[in-house]
Write a protein that holds these residues in place. Structure first.
Motif, PDB file in Angstrom:
ATOM      1  N   UNK A   1      -1.564 -15.307  19.705  1.00 38.52           N
ATOM      2  CA  UNK A   1      -2.583 -14.976  20.710  1.00 38.52           C
ATOM      3  C   UNK A   1      -1.987 -14.980  22.122  1.00 38.52           C
ATOM      4  N   UNK A   2      -1.065 -15.905  22.366  1.00 44.69           N
ATOM      5  CA  UNK A   2      -0.419 -15.944  23.689  1.00 44.69           C
ATOM      6  C   UNK A   2       0.403 -14.677  23.922  1.00 44.69           C
ATOM      7  N   UNK A   3       1.138 -14.258  22.892  1.00 47.51           N
ATOM      8  CA  UNK A   3       2.030 -13.103  23.037  1.00 47.51           C
ATOM      9  C   UNK A   3       1.276 -11.769  23.082  1.00 47.51           C
ATOM     10  N   UNK A   4       0.218 -11.660  22.310  1.00 51.06           N
ATOM     11  CA  UNK A   4      -0.509 -10.392  22.219  1.00 51.06           C
ATOM     12  C   UNK A   4      -1.788 -10.353  23.048  1.00 51.06           C
ATOM     13  N   UNK A   5      -2.257 -11.541  23.458  1.00 47.64           N
ATOM     14  CA  UNK A   5      -3.544 -11.595  24.128  1.00 47.64           C
ATOM     15  C   UNK A   5      -4.665 -11.621  23.115  1.00 47.64           C
ATOM     16  N   UNK A   6      -5.885 -11.644  23.595  1.00 48.11           N
ATOM     17  CA  UNK A   6      -7.060 -11.649  22.719  1.00 48.11           C
ATOM     18  C   UNK A   6      -7.995 -10.535  23.158  1.00 48.11           C
ATOM     19  N   UNK A   7      -9.122 -10.431  22.478  1.00 47.01           N
ATOM     20  CA  UNK A   7     -10.102  -9.396  22.849  1.00 47.01           C
ATOM     21  C   UNK A   7     -10.657  -9.646  24.244  1.00 47.01           C
ATOM     22  N   UNK A   8     -10.585 -10.901  24.703  1.00 43.51           N
ATOM     23  CA  UNK A   8     -11.133 -11.254  26.016  1.00 43.51           C
ATOM     24  C   UNK A   8     -10.081 -11.364  27.117  1.00 43.51           C
ATOM     25  N   UNK A   9      -8.813 -11.438  26.738  1.00 42.64           N
ATOM     26  CA  UNK A   9      -7.794 -11.717  27.752  1.00 42.64           C
ATOM     27  C   UNK A   9      -6.468 -11.043  27.418  1.00 42.64           C
TER      28      UNK A   9
END
Length: 340
Positions: free
Chosen positions: A53-61
């Motif tokens: 999630x840190x490397x790819x980001x999330x739907x919100x960030x």
């Protein structure tokens, strides 16, 4: 007062260190009575998901560059990549998927304009051999194959694989009975043979004899239709690449190679016929055809003209029709006195 104060979130570097520490539990047998193992493995899976999630980001960030850089530095500083690759077979399926995506993203991360992943792999080249050997394991082959293709984005790493003993294993992996694994092995092989033009040209020049002996006998003359179809398409891409011009001239000067193309032209598959034509035209259009090539073309003139007259694409293709017309004219021009 308990629970009022939220725990301070861990930094990306701390998350990587925690992940690395948990790998010790991976080597504990799954049937062990250690009550901590199951909880620790679940925690490891959660952390891999968080790193992704840190490397790819999330739907919100969107991913934060500073966090990605910190994660990347710690990941390679502490040998976490080695642990992840070696221990991958013992992770559950979802954790393997997350780990594969983490490895893919790390190959692209730059820290102070440096590709740390490339530097790490250059110092740990045995990991590439480990990934390639993974094609023998049905459970992890596709994950290791995906990792390998991301690692060979780096030219120095691709050069190592091309020049290693592991390179010859691809000719066997491409013929594995499992379709998905065989296709994945071919995808990795194709990436190796097409991504870094100058490196591939050097490799083919220095390894011409054994490479094309294997390529012809195991791929072009394979009993598997899909293997032949993929191989003849790749051969065309290799020979028509400008940086491989010297290799192409050498290839199309061989009567044995031309006979293989003539056999593929007679295949019932239109796809194979079309790809074989694109390679065969190189033999015909060669301005310095060896006498034995001319002899074969003259002896088979009428058969080749009939074959090409009947060969048509499913859609109107002016370029193909022009190429075919030129090839037919060149074959018709050849006379028996052109033979040696």
């Amino acid at each position: 007062m308990k629970g009022i104060f939220k725990q301070k979130p861990k930094s990306p570097a701390e998350l990587v260190r925690q992940t690395r520490e948990l790998f010790v539990y991976v080597d504990v047998p799954s049937n062990s009575r250690d009550p901590k193992r199951e909880d620790k493995m679940a925690e490891l899976s959660r952390l891999l998901r968080e790193l992704k999630s840190i490397l790819y980001g999330t739907s919100d960030m969107e991913p934060v560059p500073e966090a990605c850089a910190q994660l990347t530095q710690e990941f390679f500083k502490g040998n976490t990549l080695r642990l992840l690759i070696v221990c991958l077979p013992k992770l559950n399926l979802e954790a393997r998927k997350d780990a594969t995506q983490v490895v893919a993203n790390l190959q692209r991360q730059q820290v102070n304009s440096r590709l740390i992943a490339s530097e790490y792999l250059e110092a740990n080249k045995d990991l590439l051999d480990h990934l390639i050997t993974g094609f023998q394991d049905m459970d992890i082959a596709l994950h290791y194959g995906a990792m390998l293709r991301d690692c060979i984005r780096h030219q120095s790493i691709a050069r190592y694989v091309l020049e290693s003993d592991s390179m010859k294993k691809f000719f066997d992996y491409i013929q594995l009975p499992n379709f998905d694994i065989a296709s994945d092995a071919f995808a990795s092989f194709k990436e190796l043979m097409t991504r870094h033009k100058s490196t591939v040209a050097d490799f083919l020049s220095q390894n011409y004899d054994w490479f094309f002996l294997e390529f012809n006998s195991k791929l072009l003359e394979s009993g598997n239709y899909m293997t032949r179809r993929q191989a003849i398409k790749l051969l065309g891409d290799i020979l028509m690449e400008r940086s491989n011009s010297g290799v192409m001239v050498r290839y199309v000067s061989s009567k044995d190679h031309m006979r293989i193309m003539m056999n593929l032209l007679r295949e019932s598959s239109k796809n194979i016929q079309m790809e074989a034509f694109h390679v065969f035209k190189l033999f015909v259009n060669n301005q310095n055809k060896p006498p034995e090539i001319i002899s074969i073309l003259v002896a088979n003139k009428s058969k080749l003209i009939r074959l090409f007259t009947a060969l048509k694409t499913d859609k109107d293709d002016e370029t193909f029709e022009e190429d075919k017309s030129l090839v037919m004219k060149e074959i018709e021009r050849l006379e028996s006195n052109d033979r040696p």
